[in-house]
Design a protein around this motif. Structure first.
Motif, PDB file in Angstrom:
ATOM      1  N   ARG A 245       2.718 -16.486  -2.539  1.00 34.05           N
ATOM      2  CA  ARG A 245       2.700 -17.949  -2.548  1.00 34.05           C
ATOM      3  C   ARG A 245       3.921 -18.449  -1.786  1.00 34.05           C
ATOM      4  O   ARG A 245       4.985 -17.847  -1.878  1.00 34.05           O
ATOM      5  CB  ARG A 245       2.711 -18.484  -3.985  1.00 34.05           C
TER       6      ARG A 245
ATOM      7  N   THR B  70       7.729  -8.522  15.766  1.00 34.22           N
ATOM      8  CA  THR B  70       6.435  -9.211  15.843  1.00 34.22           C
ATOM      9  C   THR B  70       6.408 -10.480  14.995  1.00 34.22           C
ATOM     10  O   THR B  70       5.933 -11.517  15.443  1.00 34.22           O
ATOM     11  CB  THR B  70       5.309  -8.271  15.355  1.00 34.22           C
ATOM     12  N   TYR B  71       6.870 -10.379  13.749  1.00 31.54           N
ATOM     13  CA  TYR B  71       6.703 -11.503  12.827  1.00 31.54           C
ATOM     14  C   TYR B  71       8.017 -12.194  12.452  1.00 31.54           C
ATOM     15  O   TYR B  71       7.990 -13.211  11.757  1.00 31.54           O
ATOM     16  CB  TYR B  71       5.999 -11.023  11.548  1.00 31.54           C
TER      17      TYR B  71
ATOM     18  N   ALA C  34       9.720  -2.989  14.301  1.00 33.75           N
ATOM     19  CA  ALA C  34       8.513  -3.533  14.924  1.00 33.75           C
ATOM     20  C   ALA C  34       8.048  -4.787  14.183  1.00 33.75           C
ATOM     21  O   ALA C  34       7.625  -5.776  14.794  1.00 33.75           O
ATOM     22  CB  ALA C  34       7.403  -2.491  14.923  1.00 33.75           C
TER      23      ALA C  34
ATOM     24  N   LYS D 296       3.068 -10.586   7.969  1.00 34.78           N
ATOM     25  CA  LYS D 296       2.313 -11.600   8.716  1.00 34.78           C
ATOM     26  C   LYS D 296       2.121 -12.860   7.860  1.00 34.78           C
ATOM     27  O   LYS D 296       2.360 -13.974   8.312  1.00 34.78           O
ATOM     28  CB  LYS D 296       0.954 -11.007   9.110  1.00 34.78           C
TER      29      LYS D 296
ATOM     30  N   HIS E  85      -1.578  -9.308  -0.271  1.00 26.55           N
ATOM     31  CA  HIS E  85      -0.986 -10.433   0.446  1.00 26.55           C
ATOM     32  C   HIS E  85      -1.627 -11.753   0.042  1.00 26.55           C
ATOM     33  O   HIS E  85      -1.065 -12.820   0.236  1.00 26.55           O
ATOM     34  CB  HIS E  85      -1.094 -10.228   1.956  1.00 26.55           C
ATOM     35  N   LEU E  86      -2.840 -11.675  -0.571  1.00 28.61           N
ATOM     36  CA  LEU E  86      -3.500 -12.911  -1.007  1.00 28.61           C
ATOM     37  C   LEU E  86      -2.742 -13.562  -2.163  1.00 28.61           C
ATOM     38  O   LEU E  86      -2.906 -14.752  -2.431  1.00 28.61           O
ATOM     39  CB  LEU E  86      -4.930 -12.610  -1.457  1.00 28.61           C
ATOM     40  N   TRP E  87      -1.959 -12.776  -2.868  1.00 25.38           N
ATOM     41  CA  TRP E  87      -1.249 -13.323  -4.019  1.00 25.38           C
ATOM     42  C   TRP E  87       0.170 -13.772  -3.699  1.00 25.38           C
ATOM     43  O   TRP E  87       0.900 -14.180  -4.589  1.00 25.38           O
ATOM     44  CB  TRP E  87      -1.280 -12.325  -5.181  1.00 25.38           C
TER      45      TRP E  87
ATOM     46  N   SER F  82       3.146  -4.578   6.862  1.00 24.59           N
ATOM     47  CA  SER F  82       3.060  -5.469   8.022  1.00 24.59           C
ATOM     48  C   SER F  82       2.150  -6.665   7.719  1.00 24.59           C
ATOM     49  O   SER F  82       2.396  -7.773   8.184  1.00 24.59           O
ATOM     50  CB  SER F  82       2.572  -4.711   9.244  1.00 24.59           C
ATOM     51  N   ARG F  83       1.107  -6.434   6.908  1.00 24.56           N
ATOM     52  CA  ARG F  83       0.222  -7.552   6.569  1.00 24.56           C
ATOM     53  C   ARG F  83       0.948  -8.566   5.681  1.00 24.56           C
ATOM     54  O   ARG F  83       0.786  -9.771   5.818  1.00 24.56           O
ATOM     55  CB  ARG F  83      -1.033  -7.023   5.884  1.00 24.56           C
TER      56      ARG F  83
ATOM     57  N   THR G  85      -2.725  -3.384  -2.291  1.00 26.14           N
ATOM     58  CA  THR G  85      -3.851  -3.248  -1.364  1.00 26.14           C
ATOM     59  C   THR G  85      -3.571  -3.887  -0.003  1.00 26.14           C
ATOM     60  O   THR G  85      -4.492  -4.132   0.754  1.00 26.14           O
ATOM     61  CB  THR G  85      -5.131  -3.873  -1.947  1.00 26.14           C
ATOM     62  N   SER G  86      -2.301  -4.205   0.295  1.00 28.78           N
ATOM     63  CA  SER G  86      -1.974  -4.690   1.632  1.00 28.78           C
ATOM     64  C   SER G  86      -0.809  -3.860   2.165  1.00 28.78           C
ATOM     65  O   SER G  86       0.056  -3.452   1.394  1.00 28.78           O
ATOM     66  CB  SER G  86      -1.554  -6.156   1.598  1.00 28.78           C
ATOM     67  N   THR G  87      -0.801  -3.652   3.466  1.00 26.90           N
ATOM     68  CA  THR G  87       0.322  -2.908   4.035  1.00 26.90           C
ATOM     69  C   THR G  87       1.508  -3.847   4.238  1.00 26.90           C
ATOM     70  O   THR G  87       1.356  -5.071   4.203  1.00 26.90           O
ATOM     71  CB  THR G  87      -0.055  -2.284   5.388  1.00 26.90           C
TER      72      THR G  87
ATOM     73  N   TYR H 116       4.126 -18.363   5.803  1.00 26.77           N
ATOM     74  CA  TYR H 116       4.474 -19.151   4.611  1.00 26.77           C
ATOM     75  C   TYR H 116       5.934 -19.617   4.626  1.00 26.77           C
ATOM     76  O   TYR H 116       6.365 -20.316   3.727  1.00 26.77           O
ATOM     77  CB  TYR H 116       4.243 -18.344   3.331  1.00 26.77           C
TER      78      TYR H 116
ATOM     79  N   TYR I 279       0.843  -1.183   0.000  1.00 23.82           N
ATOM     80  CA  TYR I 279       0.000   0.000   0.000  1.00 23.82           C
ATOM     81  C   TYR I 279       0.885   1.242   0.000  1.00 23.82           C
ATOM     82  O   TYR I 279       1.892   1.230   0.663  1.00 23.82           O
ATOM     83  CB  TYR I 279      -0.892  -0.016   1.258  1.00 23.82           C
TER      84      TYR I 279
END
Lengths: 159, 233
Positions: B179, B50-51, B46, B23, B175-177, B19-20, B15-17, B28, B11
Motif C-alpha cells: 500500500r 531500472t526502478y 539492476a 516496480k 506485490h498486490l498487498w 523486482s516486481r 508470491t512476487s519477486t 507508489y 519469492y
C-alpha cells in the motif's frame, strides 16, 4: 423530487483508483462496490461510511488491471483513502489498490489520472524455478504460472 | 524529505519477486525496500537502475526458541544488512529486545504474543526497533482484526511512553498487498496513530539500513571514529 438548489447540494470529491489483480481474476463493478462498502463499514463504522459515501462511479477491469472512480463527500477523503487501502480481496482474488489522485469533478479525475491502460497480455514460455512454464507478460511485468497459482516477476528476473 | 521504505516477503516465501515489488513500490512512491526473505535472488544494482528503488538485503529469522534464534543470529548477521526476528511468544520477544545484534523485532503481538513495559525499555536500551504490523488491519476482518487493533493500541501506548524506536510495515507477501505511504498514513490515522508516527516508522527502515551499511564499511571503526583523511567538518 425537485433537485436541491445549488448552494445546498453536497460537495463531492472523486478518487481515481488503480486496481491490479491476478491475470485470471474477474471483477465486476458490483463485487468491487460490495467489498468497498464492507471495507468501509468495518473500518469506519456505519456513521463513518455513510459520511464518506464511497459510491463507485465508473469502473473498468480487464486482464488483471482496472480503474475506478469513487465518489466521496468533500472533507472525507482521508477516511475514504483508508477504506480503499483496506480492500485486500474481491471475489476471493487478492487485489492491489492505489489512490492515484483526487479531483473535484469526474471529468478532471478522468483526464488527470485515468486512461493509462496499456496493452493486453502476451502468452509466453519462460524458464522459472528450473522448469519451462507458461507466463503472461505485459510491458516488463510477467505473471508466471506455477502449480500453486501465479508468481509475479519482471523481465529483470530472466536476464 | 523523508525517504519511505517498506519491508516485504518475496519469492519463494511470497508470491512476487523482489523486482516486481520494486516496480510497484516505485509507482507508489517508496524509495526503498527491505527484503525479509533469505532465499530470494535479485540484483540490487539492476533494480536500482531500472526502478530507482534501493533494495536492502534483510533476513527475518523465524525460529521457535531463543536458543535457535541465537544460532541463526550468529549465522546470518554477517550475511545481511538488516536482521529481523519474528516475535510472537514471550521467549522470542524477550530474547530479541535484549540482543544488540538484532535490528528489528517483527510481529511481537502475533499469535497471542504480548509486550510490556520491561520489553519496551529493553528495546530502547538495546536499540532494537519494534514493528507495528499493519497486515492484519489491512487484510483481516471480524474478531481477528479487532484483536489485532487492540494489540496495536497497547503496543503504541507502551512505545509512546517509553520512546522505544519502531518501524511500520504492511508485511506484504505479494506485490498486490503493498500500500502506498499515503494510504498507510490514512489507515494509521483512523486507528489512532498520528501521521508523523507512520512517516517516521516507514523512514526508520531506511535510516537503519543506512546506519548498518556505514558500519559494515571497512573504514568504520566505532561510532564517531572512522579511518580516512582528516575531515574538518
Amino acid at each position: 423530487m425537485k433537485h436541491l438548489p445549488k448552494h445546498i447540494r453536497p460537495r463531492w470529491r472523486y478518487l481515481a483508483v488503480g486496481i491490479e489483480s491476478t491475470p485470471d481474476a474477474e471483477i465486476d463493478r458490483g463485487a468491487f462496490q460490495r467489498e468497498l462498502w464492507y471495507a468501509a463499514g468495518n473500518l469506519l463504522g456505519d456513521p463513518g461510511s455513510a459520511d464518506a459515501d464511497l459510491t463507485v462511479y465508473s469502473f473498468s477491469f480487464d486482464e488483471g488491471r482496472g480503474e475506478a472512480i469513487i465518489r466521496v463527500r468533500r472533507g472525507e477523503t482521508d477516511p475514504a483513502r483508508a477504506a480503499v487501502a483496506c480492500l485486500s480481496e474481491v471475489g476471493g482474488e487478492p487485489v492491489g489498490v492505489v489512490v492515484r489522485g483526487v479531483s473535484g469533478t469526474v471529468r478532471a479525475c478522468e483526464e488527470s489520472y485515468l486512461g493509462r491502460r496499456t496493452g493486453d497480455f502476451e502468452q509466453r514460455q519462460v524458464v522459472f524455478a528450473d522448469a519451462q512454464r507458461a507466463a503472461f507478460s505485459r510491458e516488463d511485468a510477467l505473471e508466471v504460472s506455477v502449480p500453486a497459482g501465479f508468481v509475479s516477476a519482471t523481465e529483470l528476473d530472466f536476464e | 524529505m523523508t525517504e519511505f521504505y517498506e519491508a516485504v516477503t518475496a519469492y519463494p516465501d511470497g508470491t512476487s519477486t523482489v523486482s516486481r515489488y520494486a516496480k510497484t513500490a516505485c509507482s507508489y512512491g517508496y524509495d526503498g525496500l527491505v527484503v525479509r526473505t533469505r532465499q530470494s535472488e535479485y540484483d540490487p544494482q539492476a533494480i536500482d537502475d531500472t526502478y530507482g528503488v534501493d533494495v536492502v538485503s534483510g533476513i527475518e529469522i523465524d525460529a521457535e526458541t531463543p536458543d535457535s534464534i541465537a544460532g541463526s543470529v550468529g549465522n546470518f548477521r554477517e550475511e545481511c544488512t538488516l536482521l529481523l526476528v519474528r516475535g510472537g511468544t514471550n521467549g522470542r520477544n524477550r530474547y530479541a529486545v535484549e540482543t544488540d545484534r538484532i535490528d528489528v523485532l517483527t510481529q511481537p503481538m502475533a499469535n497471542g504474543g504480548d509486550f510490556n513495559h520491561v520489553l519496551a525499555r529493553a528495546a530502547k536500551t538495546h536499540g532494537v526497533r519494534v514493528e507495528f504490523d499493519f497486515g492484519p488491519v489491512l487484510r483481516q476482518t471480524g474478531g481477528n482484526r479487532v484483536q489485532a487493533l487492540r494489540d496495536l493500541r497497547k503496543l503504541r501506548e507502551l512505545i509512546e511512553y517509553y520512546e522505544t524506536p519502531y518501524v511500520v510495515s504492511a508485511s506484504a507477501s505479494t506485490h498486490l498487498w503493498l500500500r502506498a505511504p499515503r494510504e498507510l498514513i490514512a489507515v494509521g490515522e483512523q486507528i489512532g496513530f498520528s501521521a508523523t508516527q507512520i512517516k517516521e516508522g516507514l523512514a526508520e527502515w531506511g535510516r537503519l539500513a543506512e546506519r548498518n551499511r556505514r558500519r559494515a564499511n571497512e573504514s568504520f571503526i566505532e561510532p564517531g571514529v572512522k579511518q580516512g583523511k582528516y575531515d574538518s567538518r
